[in-house]
Design an enzyme around this catalytic site. Structure first.
Site, short mmCIF file in Angstrom:
data_model
loop_
_atom_site.label_atom_id
_atom_site.label_comp_id
_atom_site.label_asym_id
_atom_site.label_seq_id
_atom_site.Cartn_x
_atom_site.Cartn_y
_atom_site.Cartn_z
N ASN A 62 -7.87 -11.42 -9.34
CA ASN A 62 -6.37 -12.15 -9.18
C ASN A 62 -5.61 -11.44 -10.51
O ASN A 62 -5.96 -11.95 -11.59
CB ASN A 62 -6.34 -13.54 -9.11
CG ASN A 62 -5.03 -14.11 -9.17
OD1 ASN A 62 -3.94 -13.43 -9.39
ND2 ASN A 62 -5.00 -15.42 -9.40
N SER A 150 10.96 -1.00 -7.78
CA SER A 150 12.00 -1.19 -6.58
C SER A 150 13.22 -0.57 -6.95
O SER A 150 13.55 -1.23 -8.02
CB SER A 150 11.50 -2.37 -6.04
OG SER A 150 12.55 -2.68 -4.90
N TYR A 162 12.37 -11.41 -7.40
CA TYR A 162 11.57 -10.11 -7.16
C TYR A 162 12.40 -9.16 -7.99
O TYR A 162 11.78 -8.14 -8.59
CB TYR A 162 11.62 -9.84 -5.77
CG TYR A 162 11.13 -8.43 -5.22
CD1 TYR A 162 9.71 -8.52 -5.32
CD2 TYR A 162 11.75 -7.39 -4.78
CE1 TYR A 162 8.94 -7.20 -4.69
CE2 TYR A 162 11.01 -6.20 -4.54
CZ TYR A 162 9.91 -6.03 -4.44
OH TYR A 162 9.07 -4.79 -3.99
N ILE A 195 10.44 1.04 2.61
CA ILE A 195 9.44 1.89 3.09
C ILE A 195 8.76 1.17 4.08
O ILE A 195 8.58 -0.13 4.42
CB ILE A 195 8.68 2.04 1.94
CG1 ILE A 195 9.08 2.68 0.73
CG2 ILE A 195 7.11 2.95 2.38
CD1 ILE A 195 9.64 3.93 0.85
#
Length: 252
Positions: A62, A150, A162, A195
């Site tokens: 993790n 990103s 995000y 993608i």
């Protein structure tokens, strides 16, 4: 960096972009440390790496857990004889508007939605990057770290968490390039556009069509195209501190 026989660790390598990068690097002769939370998925990546002509070991970890990350990277260096590259690819989505008012009620992105993404996508990248740097310094051969960012790092509707994390990992790559150069360690980031992965395959066809119409290349990218960028960044010893956008011209 000559990739043959070099050890490259990839987080989130059980599927998608991580698996594609593992296989591409294997074709260049790199040995792969496959890091993920799903053993079955990791075993399949290992099989594909071996089919590509190289070797791999799997590590359950993790990335948001400091102790697990420390143990994993120490084990990789011990088991595989060092560490020369890291691709910080592991990430999750918990999309939602920060606030949304409807019918007199205001709904909020929960702290849990925020924290889960930050823990994995930002803190996890920090922890893995830190421990990889420790092992690279101890090994004395330098290395290269790639953070998967990103194009959403510029801000994207419904992705406060995000976007913040992906902006952070891009900034970390630039910072690490400056800090780690003295040890012969480079750092870069790749910022993919849309993608075609398992994640996007589950989207409604009409949504995918709308996305593609907004991309100058008129299609989504492939995992192999992101993998090509990763191979280039690892191999080119004068590339450091850069964010490479692989997006079909979406953010030209």
């Amino acid at each position: 960096m000559k990739l043959k026989d070099k050890v490259v660790a990839i987080t989130g390598a059980g599927q998608g972009l991580g698996r594609a990068m593992a296989v591409h690097l294997a074709k260049e002769g790199a040995r792969i440390a496959v890091i993920d939370l799903n053993q079955e998925h990791m075993d399949e990546t290992k099989r594909q790496v071996e089919a590509a002509g190289s070797s791999a070991r799997t590590y359950l970890c993790n990335v948001a857990n400091e102790e697990q990350v420390e143990q994993t990277f120490a084990a990789i260096a011990s088991d595989m004889g060092g560490l020369h590259g890291l691709i910080n690819n592991a990430g999750i989505l918990r999309d939602g508007l920060m606030v949304k008012a409807k019918d007199g009620e205001v709904k909020k992105m929960t702290l849990a939605q925020w924290q889960m993404v930050i823990d994995v996508n930002l803190t996890g990248v920090f922890l893995c990057g830190r421990e990889a740097a420790v092992q690279m310094i101890n090994g004395g051969e330098g290395g290269c770290i790639i953070n998967i960012s990103s194009i959403a790092r510029a801000g994207n509707f419904g992705q406060t968490n995000y976007s913040a994390a992906k902006a952070g990992v891009a900034a970390m790559a630039v910072t690490w390039a400056k800090e780690l150069a003295r040890y012969g360690i480079r750092a870069n980031a790749i910022a993919p556009g849309f993608i075609a992965t398992e994640m996007t395959a589950s989207m409604p066809p009409e949504a995918l069509e709308k996305i593609c119409k907004g991309i100058p290349a008129n299609r989504m990218g492939t995992p192999d195209e992101i993998a090509d960028a990763a191979v280039f960044l690892l191999a080119n010893d004068y590339m450091s501190g850069r964010i490479v956008e692989v997006d079909g011209g979406l953010r030209l």
